[in-house]
Design a protein around this motif. Structure first.
Motif, PDB file in Angstrom:
ATOM      1  N   ILE A 183     -44.940  20.522 -41.930  1.00 59.12           N
ATOM      2  CA  ILE A 183     -44.916  19.048 -42.055  1.00 59.12           C
ATOM      3  C   ILE A 183     -45.051  18.424 -40.665  1.00 59.12           C
ATOM      4  CG2 ILE A 183     -43.530  17.044 -42.739  1.00 59.12           C
ATOM      5  CD1 ILE A 183     -42.069  18.904 -44.748  1.00 59.12           C
ATOM      6  N   ASN A 184     -44.263  18.932 -39.725  1.00 61.86           N
ATOM      7  CA  ASN A 184     -44.312  18.383 -38.359  1.00 61.86           C
ATOM      8  C   ASN A 184     -45.704  18.559 -37.754  1.00 61.86           C
ATOM      9  OD1 ASN A 184     -41.651  17.664 -38.572  1.00 61.86           O
ATOM     10  ND2 ASN A 184     -40.863  19.404 -37.410  1.00 61.86           N
ATOM     11  N   GLY A 185     -46.301  19.712 -38.001  1.00 59.63           N
ATOM     12  CA  GLY A 185     -47.645  19.978 -37.472  1.00 59.63           C
ATOM     13  C   GLY A 185     -48.682  19.034 -38.056  1.00 59.63           C
ATOM     14  N   ALA A 186     -48.428  18.578 -39.289  1.00 55.88           N
ATOM     15  CA  ALA A 186     -49.362  17.647 -39.937  1.00 55.88           C
ATOM     16  C   ALA A 186     -49.137  16.210 -39.467  1.00 55.88           C
ATOM     17  CB  ALA A 186     -49.199  17.736 -41.459  1.00 55.88           C
ATOM     18  N   GLY A 187     -48.078  15.978 -38.693  1.00 59.82           N
ATOM     19  CA  GLY A 187     -47.789  14.625 -38.213  1.00 59.82           C
ATOM     20  C   GLY A 187     -47.150  13.753 -39.275  1.00 59.82           C
ATOM     21  N   GLU A 188     -46.417  14.388 -40.196  1.00 59.19           N
ATOM     22  CA  GLU A 188     -45.746  13.640 -41.260  1.00 59.19           C
ATOM     23  C   GLU A 188     -44.235  13.618 -40.994  1.00 59.19           C
ATOM     24  OE1 GLU A 188     -47.182  15.630 -44.805  1.00 59.19           O
ATOM     25  OE2 GLU A 188     -49.251  15.139 -44.300  1.00 59.19           O
ATOM     26  N   LEU A 189     -43.534  12.775 -41.725  1.00 57.67           N
ATOM     27  CA  LEU A 189     -42.071  12.708 -41.572  1.00 57.67           C
ATOM     28  C   LEU A 189     -41.459  13.909 -42.297  1.00 57.67           C
ATOM     29  CD1 LEU A 189     -39.726  10.401 -40.802  1.00 57.67           C
ATOM     30  CD2 LEU A 189     -39.492  10.453 -43.277  1.00 57.67           C
ATOM     31  N   SER A 190     -40.629  14.678 -41.605  1.00 57.41           N
ATOM     32  CA  SER A 190     -40.086  15.886 -42.239  1.00 57.41           C
ATOM     33  C   SER A 190     -38.663  15.672 -42.731  1.00 57.41           C
ATOM     34  CB  SER A 190     -40.148  17.083 -41.290  1.00 57.41           C
ATOM     35  OG  SER A 190     -39.586  16.772 -40.038  1.00 57.41           O
ATOM     36  N   ILE A 191     -38.480  15.950 -44.007  1.00 58.44           N
ATOM     37  CA  ILE A 191     -37.158  15.838 -44.631  1.00 58.44           C
ATOM     38  C   ILE A 191     -36.723  17.249 -45.013  1.00 58.44           C
ATOM     39  CG2 ILE A 191     -35.863  14.865 -46.580  1.00 58.44           C
ATOM     40  CD1 ILE A 191     -38.037  12.652 -46.724  1.00 58.44           C
ATOM     41  N   GLY A 192     -35.652  17.712 -44.392  1.00 58.11           N
ATOM     42  CA  GLY A 192     -35.176  19.072 -44.648  1.00 58.11           C
ATOM     43  C   GLY A 192     -34.043  19.081 -45.655  1.00 58.11           C
ATOM     44  N   ILE A 193     -34.026  20.124 -46.480  1.00 56.38           N
ATOM     45  CA  ILE A 193     -32.919  20.326 -47.422  1.00 56.38           C
ATOM     46  C   ILE A 193     -32.250  21.636 -47.059  1.00 56.38           C
ATOM     47  CG2 ILE A 193     -32.234  20.523 -49.839  1.00 56.38           C
ATOM     48  CD1 ILE A 193     -33.840  18.054 -49.621  1.00 56.38           C
ATOM     49  N   GLY A 194     -30.959  21.549 -46.738  1.00 59.87           N
ATOM     50  CA  GLY A 194     -30.232  22.774 -46.413  1.00 59.87           C
ATOM     51  C   GLY A 194     -29.698  22.724 -45.001  1.00 59.87           C
ATOM     52  N   THR A 195     -28.887  23.719 -44.703  1.00 58.80           N
ATOM     53  CA  THR A 195     -28.299  23.747 -43.361  1.00 58.80           C
ATOM     54  C   THR A 195     -29.068  24.750 -42.506  1.00 58.80           C
ATOM     55  OG1 THR A 195     -26.746  25.327 -44.272  1.00 58.80           O
ATOM     56  CG2 THR A 195     -25.953  23.078 -44.055  1.00 58.80           C
ATOM     57  N   GLY A 196     -29.030  24.528 -41.224  1.00 56.94           N
ATOM     58  CA  GLY A 196     -29.650  25.505 -40.314  1.00 56.94           C
ATOM     59  C   GLY A 196     -31.143  25.326 -40.107  1.00 56.94           C
ATOM     60  N   LEU A 197     -31.731  24.236 -40.670  1.00 60.32           N
ATOM     61  CA  LEU A 197     -33.161  24.002 -40.438  1.00 60.32           C
ATOM     62  C   LEU A 197     -33.346  23.315 -39.096  1.00 60.32           C
ATOM     63  CD1 LEU A 197     -34.296  22.684 -43.936  1.00 60.32           C
ATOM     64  CD2 LEU A 197     -34.890  24.876 -42.897  1.00 60.32           C
ATOM     65  N   LYS A 198     -34.338  23.775 -38.352  1.00 59.12           N
ATOM     66  CA  LYS A 198     -34.567  23.179 -37.032  1.00 59.12           C
ATOM     67  C   LYS A 198     -35.775  22.251 -37.061  1.00 59.12           C
ATOM     68  CE  LYS A 198     -33.130  27.396 -34.869  1.00 59.12           C
ATOM     69  NZ  LYS A 198     -33.970  28.552 -35.045  1.00 59.12           N
ATOM     70  N   ALA A 200     -36.317  19.148 -38.187  1.00 60.29           N
ATOM     71  CA  ALA A 200     -36.601  18.151 -39.231  1.00 60.29           C
ATOM     72  C   ALA A 200     -36.234  16.756 -38.721  1.00 60.29           C
ATOM     73  CB  ALA A 200     -35.816  18.480 -40.490  1.00 60.29           C
ATOM     74  N   ASP A 201     -37.012  15.734 -39.140  1.00 67.24           N
ATOM     75  CA  ASP A 201     -36.688  14.366 -38.732  1.00 67.24           C
ATOM     76  C   ASP A 201     -35.351  13.923 -39.332  1.00 67.24           C
ATOM     77  OD1 ASP A 201     -38.989  13.573 -37.138  1.00 67.24           O
ATOM     78  OD2 ASP A 201     -40.126  13.900 -38.985  1.00 67.24           O
ATOM     79  N   ILE A 202     -35.100  14.393 -40.545  1.00 71.47           N
ATOM     80  CA  ILE A 202     -33.793  14.127 -41.172  1.00 71.47           C
ATOM     81  C   ILE A 202     -33.464  15.317 -42.069  1.00 71.47           C
ATOM     82  CG2 ILE A 202     -34.881  12.755 -43.029  1.00 71.47           C
ATOM     83  CD1 ILE A 202     -32.219  11.155 -43.166  1.00 71.47           C
ATOM     84  N   CYS A 203     -32.197  15.670 -42.121  1.00 72.86           N
ATOM     85  CA  CYS A 203     -31.790  16.825 -42.928  1.00 72.86           C
ATOM     86  C   CYS A 203     -30.672  16.436 -43.893  1.00 72.86           C
ATOM     87  CB  CYS A 203     -31.276  17.924 -41.997  1.00 72.86           C
ATOM     88  SG  CYS A 203     -32.202  19.437 -42.182  1.00 72.86           S
ATOM     89  N   PHE A 204     -30.758  16.917 -45.105  1.00 78.68           N
ATOM     90  CA  PHE A 204     -29.678  16.748 -46.073  1.00 78.68           C
ATOM     91  C   PHE A 204     -29.123  18.143 -46.373  1.00 78.68           C
ATOM     92  CE2 PHE A 204     -32.569  13.187 -46.832  1.00 78.68           C
ATOM     93  CZ  PHE A 204     -31.689  12.113 -46.827  1.00 78.68           C
ATOM     94  N   ALA A 205     -27.809  18.226 -46.477  1.00 74.20           N
ATOM     95  CA  ALA A 205     -27.196  19.544 -46.682  1.00 74.20           C
ATOM     96  C   ALA A 205     -27.626  20.173 -48.001  1.00 74.20           C
ATOM     97  CB  ALA A 205     -25.675  19.418 -46.626  1.00 74.20           C
TER      98      ALA A 205
END
Ligand code: BG6
Ligand code: MG
Length: 219
Positions: A183-198, A200-205
């Protein structure tokens, strides 16, 4: 990145919308046992988001078996994995939509955000049908037409094309590190789900924590 500009969403499927990551894991575990690669939680995690054949190569390599199988044998192993996986997903019903995701999809649809699916899985259309969610998506990226697996951004760039939006107006939702990178490589906003993801623009547990209100707070 800002949320204000976002008009469309590209969703990963396994582990984001559907509780299917465990089925992929279960089916690959059997393959790992068969080829003699020790199955670990770390290996299971690294396989998330990775295409079928690339996953098999990773399993073989993890056990030092990368040169032990012919191409034909590899196809047989991958086919057996998929047959097992299909037997498991057959049991899916709307009750297997991950917590909070049905509400989130409803919220997005109500607010006129467009949605597409950006899953590496060739089984994605079938899984969406079992979950009765096909109608929510204006398109599904066909992984057969892609040259590169996640973490390459190709799948998310294709998702933006399906949405008919520039990547800067698209948010991608992912539970895998390879997906966040894509997602980041595509230049889009990255929304991560889960812990331990590096990264991401925003992360939800967990999926239960995702809501449009929380994204709108990003401005
Ligand atoms: C991804 C999963 O969505 O799809 C991976 O996270 C899986 O675990 C990949 O290997 C390919 O799926 P399939 O169903 O085409 O074998
Ligand atoms: Mg996933």
């Amino acid at each position: 990145m800002q949320f204000e500009k976002i008009r469309g969403f590209a969703f990963d499927l396994d582990g984001v919308i559907a509780d299917t990551a465990r089925f992929h894991g279960q089916a690959w575990h059997q393959v790992a046992d068969q080829v003699g690669t020790p199955w670990t939680a770390q290996l299971a995690d690294r396989l998330k988001g990775v295409s079928r054949m690339d996953s098999l190569e990773m399993i073989l390599k993890a056990g030092g078996h990368e040169n032990d199988y012919s191409q034909q044998e590899k196809v047989q192993l991958a086919t057996a994995k998929n047959d097992n996986y299909l037997r498991l997903v057959e049991t899916l019903t709307p009750a297997d939509i991950l917590p909070g995701m049905k509400n989130f999809l409803d919220e997005l649809r109500e607010k006129d955000y467009l949605m597409v699916l950006a899953s590496a899985s060739k089984n994605a259309p079938k899984v969406l049908q079992y979950l009765q969610l096909s109608d929510y998506f204006v398109g599904i990226v066909d992984p057969v037409t892609l040259s590169h697996s996640k973490p390459d951004p190709e799948i998310y760039l294709r998702a933006a094309e399906l949405l008919k939006l520039p990547p800067a107006e698209v948010a991608g939702v992912e539970d895998a590190q390879a997906g966040i990178k894509a997602i980041n490589g595509a230049g889009e906003l990255s929304i991560g789900i889960g812990t331990g993801l590096k990264g991401a623009d925003i992360c939800f547990a967990s999926t239960a924590d995702v809501s449009l209100d929380k994204l709108l707070e990003l401005k």
